[in-house]
Scaffold this motif. Structure first.
Motif: not given
Length: 259
Positions: A100-101, A104, A218, A220-221
């Motif tokens: 999902t991240q 997004n 990214s 963040d994941v």
């Protein structure tokens, strides 16, 4: 129902790892609409009936011969119709929240054709999965295990000098887990299936960049990747042959520097 994401897993002879990978994808419930396609490349040990029956929401396809990673990836992408497509190795673990991240991120970054997550080993240590486009020297030094003697070209290529905790535009990300915008992949002409294995991820990122698209990393994941450099063996084997063959194709196809 239209889907946001299709996940294509090209499988070859790792049914146990594939089971772990699929389990991670369905480990929690999210609003993201995604489907999963497994393309088995004529494995000696294909997915078992038990595994298939355990994941009824997954579509399994069985090739009669090993067509290579790029061709099987194209096969899966053509069988899907979502806005985004993810190429995911069977030895990688990512949960639905991470999916999902990444979706997004792409929704908010309209110039992005590709985003790759932070890859880590099983022990949590970093894999250098976002990189600069290679020079021939950096590839050969790394393959020949001479990188400890001549460090700078390899460090530059692997982005060892980069803070891997930062979101950034990069040259390319490893195909072990890369999420791509379908419209961009269609525009560039899909994966080059003349790369049987290795370097097809560099190739498509290079071609996308020439059309003005951007590639992002990214962190963040976080994705756990049980990565093995099989082709780095000093002894001739099938993987080393595929590595060399794809290397020649990459440098014959694109004006990448030698030094």
């Amino acid at each position: 129902m239209s889907r946001d994401l299709s996940i294509v897993i090209v499988h070859y002879d790792t049914p146990g790892l594939l089971n772990n990978c699929l389990n991670s994808l369905f480990s929690s419930s999210v609003k993201l609409h995604f489907d999963v396609l497994v393309i088995d490349n004529n494995s000696p040990n294909p997915p078992t009936e038990t595994l298939i029956s355990s994941y009824k929401q997954v579509k399994f396809y069985f090739n009669k011969k090993n067509v290579g990673f790029a061709a099987a990836s194209n096969q899966g992408m053509h069988l899907s119709s979502s806005r985004y497509v993810m190429l995911l190795n069977s030895d990688a673990l990512i949960d639905p929240v991470g999916l999902t991240q990444l979706v997004n991120f792409m929704d908010g970054q309209t110039d992005a054709a590709v985003v790759g997550p932070k890859l880590v080993n099983i022990d949590g240590s970093l894999q250098l999965s976002c990189r600069r486009f290679p020079t021939l020297a950096s590839i050969l030094l790394r393959a020949s295990r001479l990188e400890k003697l001549v460090k700078d070209p390899v460090r530059y290529y692997l982005m060892s000098d980069y803070d891997h905790g930062l979101v950034s535009q990069v040259d390319w990300v490893m195909g072990a887990c890369m999420l791509m915008r379908r419209s961009a992949v269609e525009a560039v002409g899909w994966m080059d299936d003349k790369f049987f294995m290795y370097y097809e991820d560099i190739d498509i990122c290079y071609r996308l960049s020439k059309l003005g698209w951007k590639v992002y990393y990214s962190p963040d994941v976080i994705v756990t990747h049980e990565h093995q450099r099989m082709s780095a063996s000093l002894l001739p084997n099938r993987q080393s042959y595929a590595h060399i063959s794809s290397l020649f194709r990459l440098f014959n196809k694109h004006p990448l520097p030698w030094l």
